[in-house]
Enzyme design. Structure first.
Site, PDB file in Angstrom:
ATOM      1  N   ASP A  14       0.846  -1.195   0.000  1.00  0.00           N
ATOM      2  CA  ASP A  14       0.000   0.000   0.000  1.00  0.00           C
ATOM      3  C   ASP A  14       0.882   1.246   0.000  1.00  0.00           C
ATOM      4  O   ASP A  14       1.621   1.498   0.952  1.00  0.00           O
ATOM      5  CB  ASP A  14      -0.892  -0.026   1.241  1.00  0.00           C
ATOM      6  CG  ASP A  14      -2.008   1.002   1.189  1.00  0.00           C
ATOM      7  OD1 ASP A  14      -2.077   1.754   0.201  1.00  0.00           O
ATOM      8  OD2 ASP A  14      -2.814   1.053   2.141  1.00  0.00           O
ATOM      9  N   ASP A 104      -3.513   2.497  -5.730  1.00  0.00           N
ATOM     10  CA  ASP A 104      -2.301   2.568  -4.910  1.00  0.00           C
ATOM     11  C   ASP A 104      -2.088   1.368  -3.998  1.00  0.00           C
ATOM     12  O   ASP A 104      -1.260   1.431  -3.087  1.00  0.00           O
ATOM     13  CB  ASP A 104      -2.304   3.848  -4.069  1.00  0.00           C
ATOM     14  CG  ASP A 104      -3.514   3.936  -3.147  1.00  0.00           C
ATOM     15  OD1 ASP A 104      -4.428   3.097  -3.254  1.00  0.00           O
ATOM     16  OD2 ASP A 104      -3.546   4.859  -2.306  1.00  0.00           O
ATOM     17  N   GLU A 105      -2.802   0.260  -4.228  1.00  0.00           N
ATOM     18  CA  GLU A 105      -2.585  -0.902  -3.366  1.00  0.00           C
ATOM     19  C   GLU A 105      -2.934  -2.193  -4.085  1.00  0.00           C
ATOM     20  O   GLU A 105      -3.741  -2.206  -5.016  1.00  0.00           O
ATOM     21  CB  GLU A 105      -3.399  -0.796  -2.072  1.00  0.00           C
ATOM     22  CG  GLU A 105      -4.899  -0.749  -2.266  1.00  0.00           C
ATOM     23  CD  GLU A 105      -5.655  -0.721  -0.953  1.00  0.00           C
ATOM     24  OE1 GLU A 105      -5.398  -1.596  -0.104  1.00  0.00           O
ATOM     25  OE2 GLU A 105      -6.515   0.162  -0.793  1.00  0.00           O
TER      26      GLU A 105
END
Length: 399
Positions: A14, A104-105
């Site tokens: 993350d 983003d993860e």
């Protein structure tokens, strides 16, 4: 460790304060300073700002009250998408078993590498170094037996950390955590449990499932019982194509003119249609998402008889849904509008429909897509958006 023993081989990676970190990476003047991305609404806050109480989705006014020296920067979505692509390239170079969760993860299953690579925690450390060296961004990674535990572990490792939860240490890690730290336990559920004196995962784990069912209902009660006892699914889902493509726009508290809300919606339609066509998909359903001044939410949907990738079709459906919701918007106010395309299909077998009511816009869509691909997504915009100047568009990646 024998092949029959459980392994901590799921990584949850993350990126930390992603949008704000990209801004700090690209502008040395922003480093080590409290940074907020967005104006009317906080889209992202650097950890320097978070330590002062600034949170995502907070109003810009609240952020400035908490942190008078905060630096506010406008979002640069092209930069965020480019950074995300580079990070996901590192993920997929690490293992083919990657499940993207958002821009983003992602979850990575490295169990299949145990005979040819270093242990999972060392893979995680290497991945963190690669993201920092090659992309210039901090990333936190949790390593555990299940995706749920890995997700909670990465949250506990933030910012810019690495945390391993060994299979024989799961209860020791999980049970002291406040309920709000459990992935999927929202504020409403936590408040209801706290009314019964339940504060931690361990408090909940001491109860039989029948008690949780009585408090939360059958589905939520049994799910939470499984969560606190480590009985969540163990596999990473990599064989499912994206089920929807969406975007939303926070427009702040109103009142807002109907034409402004419509312009914001149509800008989102253009964005999601470009992304859908780039993925060679078509959609059968358009979903309108609204958030009101009282923080309530509503969704409305329209399904086509035939799947489409045409912007004009989607725009017409979205306009119709917004018009139908107008009385509700007038009564409750609106702070966010969003649109999603669902029931996605491949565009390989699209049967073009005869348009007896107007011109075929397929060529226009293709021309706009080509201009956006060559010169950037902001090259061509609807005229109705040129004066809006309000709100912030947020791209979403959904499964």
């Amino acid at each position: 460790m024998s092949s029959d023993e459980p392994r901590a081989a799921i990584l949850h990676a993350d990126l930390d304060a992603f949008y704000a970190s990209v801004e700090q990476r690209d502008d040395a003047r922003l480093r080590n300073r409290p940074v907020v991305v967005g104006g009317g609404v906080v889209l992202a806050a650097s950890y320097e700002a978070k330590r002062r109480g600034v949170k995502t989705a907070m109003s810009g006014r609240q952020a400035r009250m908490l942190c008078p020296d905060v630096v506010v920067v406008p979002p640069r979505f092209d930069a965020y998408v480019e950074a995300s692509k580079r990070v996901f390239e590192i993920f997929r170079a690490t293992t083919p078993q990657v499940q993207g969760v958002s821009i983003d993860e992602a979850f990575l299953d490295v169990a299949g590498l145990h005979r040819i690579d270093v242990p999972p925690v060392d893979i995680a450390a290497r991945l963190r170094a690669q993201v920092r060296d090659q992309v210039g961004l901090p990333i936190s990674v949790g390593v555990a037996r299940t995706p749920f535990l890995a997700k909670v572990a990465s949250g506990a490792a933030k910012p810019d950390g690495l945390l391993l939860v060994p299979p024989d240490g799961e209860d020791a890690f999980l049970h002291p955590l406040p309920l709000q730290k459990l992935w999927g336990v929202g504020e409403v559920t936590a408040t209801r449990l706290q009314a019964y004196g339940l504060r931690t995962a361990g408090d909940v784990a001491a109860l039989p499932d029948s008690v949780l069912v009585g408090i939360l209902g059958p589905a939520a009660g049994r799910h939470l019982f499984a969560v606190v006892h480590g009985r969540t699914p163990e596999r990473v889902v990599t064989d499912r194509r994206r089920g929807s493509i969406g975007a939303q726009r926070a427009i702040g508290r109103g009142p807002h003119r109907p034409e402004f809300v419509e312009a914001a919606l149509l800008g989102l339609v253009d964005r999601v249609c470009r992304r859908m066509r780039a993925a060679h998909r078509t959609a059968r359903t358009v979903v309108l998402r609204l958030r009101f001044d009282d923080f309530g939410r509503a969704t409305r949907s329209h399904s086509f008889r035939h799947a489409t990738a045409t912007g004009a079709d989607v725009a017409a459906a979205a306009r119709g849904l917004l018009d139908a919701a107008a009385p509700l918007i007038r009564e409750r106010g609106i702070t966010l509008v969003g649109v999603a395309l669902t029931n996605l299909e491949s565009d390989d077998m699209v049967q073009a429909q005869l348009d007896l009511d107007g011109p075929d816009t397929t060529g226009l869509d293709a021309a706009v897509d080509a201009l956006s691909a060559r010169f950037g997504s902001g090259t061509v915009r609807r005229a109705s958006l040129l004066r809006s100047g309000e709100g912030l568009a947020v791209p979403l990646l959904e499964e």
